[in-house]
Design an enzyme around this catalytic site. Structure first.
Site, PDB file in Angstrom:
ATOM      1  N   SER A  43       0.794  -1.226   0.000  1.00  0.00           N
ATOM      2  CA  SER A  43       0.000   0.000   0.000  1.00  0.00           C
ATOM      3  C   SER A  43       0.825   1.273   0.000  1.00  0.00           C
ATOM      4  CB  SER A  43      -0.955   0.017   1.203  1.00  0.00           C
ATOM      5  OG  SER A  43      -0.240   0.021   2.415  1.00  0.00           O
ATOM      6  N   ASP A 332      -3.211   8.093   8.401  1.00  0.00           N
ATOM      7  CA  ASP A 332      -3.963   7.190   9.272  1.00  0.00           C
ATOM      8  C   ASP A 332      -2.953   6.503  10.192  1.00  0.00           C
ATOM      9  OD1 ASP A 332      -2.770   5.166   7.759  1.00  0.00           O
ATOM     10  OD2 ASP A 332      -4.546   4.782   6.533  1.00  0.00           O
ATOM     11  N   HIS A 335      -0.114   4.902   7.501  1.00  0.00           N
ATOM     12  CA  HIS A 335       0.390   5.517   6.271  1.00  0.00           C
ATOM     13  C   HIS A 335       0.674   6.998   6.475  1.00  0.00           C
ATOM     14  CE1 HIS A 335      -2.114   2.032   5.068  1.00  0.00           C
ATOM     15  NE2 HIS A 335      -1.096   1.811   4.256  1.00  0.00           N
TER      16      HIS A 335
END
Length: 357
Positions: A43, A332, A335
């Site tokens: 991600s 978050d 990340h």
């Protein structure tokens, strides 16, 4: 795929630890021989591939992407761009790297490279299987399909040129430690830390060699970041005190030492190859430990919600966000913000340029 609420929450507690680029001015020499950039892994790079698969690991809803072009939630696990987006923008290739599975990605986009990465994937195929995301083996299959497509568009000779002169970027391993070794500790029952690190190294080496067989010659590999000091790791390790998780950082460094050494070996053993190791652990450690010097006020929690556990489906349009994300290192609990990603990529540029020039 894990279907129980218990395991989904554990994903949210440990999944995909990834990052992006700096605000300082950097002079980048232009190099016309580099036409395309390709991203593989997790991600930190995923620009929306998970939108098109059946998984709970998604970011295609607000507040994700609130600062992206048009305020669109594209599936990037941050408020704006991913690490790979920042890299291609700073190297003058394009504004961002499109997701390969996105049906809006056109033929002309393919010629400048695409992103094959999938949030929550890792070097260990088990990691991707647990949350039903795209393993690296399937990302290789996507690359093969991509090569067939550009063969049809520009011919085999030019297609080979695009792959050989392109920069192939890999970000993986964080989820292996976070998911397969910790949240759903299947691997912890089978391996101690050094043995699992060695397993990951073997699987990573197989992947790099497969990339090489398909024509890749310029390969940039990001090490595991300073994951023990990511907000969610702090929550798990020391919820109230917000201390870093020492164990997570030790696991990351055990693997990183092996990975860096392997990059040097592959560079010397595979003809005409250039393997560049980015010390993402050192970079993210510097940003987190010295966040005030970079203009950040908060480094132990994210902008979304309480910032201590929210990630993916727990960071949604009903979740309040901080009034100014530029003051936060993290978007978050796992990340970074676009601002922090920019700083990270600026720090990585010297290593990146070894593979670009």
């Amino acid at each position: 795929m894990i279907r129980t609420v218990y395991k989904v929450v554990h994903f949210c507690l440990y999944a995909c630890l990834h990052l992006c680029c700096s605000v300082a001015m950097v002079n980048i020499p232009k190099n016309d021989s580099v036409k395309a950039f390709f991203a593989y892994g997790d991600s930190f790079f995923d620009s929306g591939n998970n939108n098109f698969i059946n998984t709970v690991v998604k970011a295609d809803f607000p507040p994700y992407g609130k600062d992206f072009i048009g305020g669109k939630s594209t599936g990037r696990f941050t408020n704006n761009r991913t690490v790979s987006d920042c890299i291609v923008e700073k190297l003058g290739a394009r504004d961002y790297l499109p997701a390969y599975l996105d049906p809006s990605t056109q033929d002309k986009d393919l010629l400048y490279g695409v992103c094959f990465a999938s949030g929550s994937s890792g070097y260990d195929a088990l990691t991707a299987k647990i949350l039903n995301v795209i393993p690296l083996s399937d990302q290789l299959e996507m690359l093969k399909e991509y090569i067939e497509k550009i063969n049809m568009i520009v011919g085999e000779e030019e297609a080979n040129h695009i792959i050989t002169n392109g920069v192939h970027m890999v970000s993986s391993s964080s989820n292996d430690w976070a998911i397969s070794y910790t949240a759903v500790p299947i691997r912890r029952l089978e391996y101690n830390v050094s043995a699992y690190a060695n397993l990951l190294l073997n699987k990573a080496t197989i992947f790099f060699k497969e990339l090489y067989k398909l024509g890749a010659r310029k390969i940039v590999v990001f090490g595991t970041p300073y994951i023990g000091c990511f907000p969610l790791a702090r929550t798990v390790s020391s919820a109230l005190l917000r201390n870093c998780g020492k164990m997570f950082n030790e696991e990351a460094q055990t693997f990183n030492y092996m990975l860096k050494s392997q990059m040097e070996f592959l560079r010397s053993s595979l003809p005409q190859s250039t393997f560049c190791y980015v010390d993402y652990f050192k970079i993210t450690k510097d940003i987190i430990d010295n966040h005030l010097q970079y203009g950040f006020e908060v480094a132990d929690r994210g902008c979304c919600g309480t910032g201590v556990f929210e990630v993916s489906i727990l960071c949604n349009e009903l979740t309040p966000i901080c009034p100014d994300d530029s003051k936060f290192v993290f978007w978050d609990s796992l990340h970074l913000t676009d601002k922090a990603y920019n700083i990270a990529v600026n720090h990585a540029l010297p290593e990146l340029m070894d593979c670009v020039i």
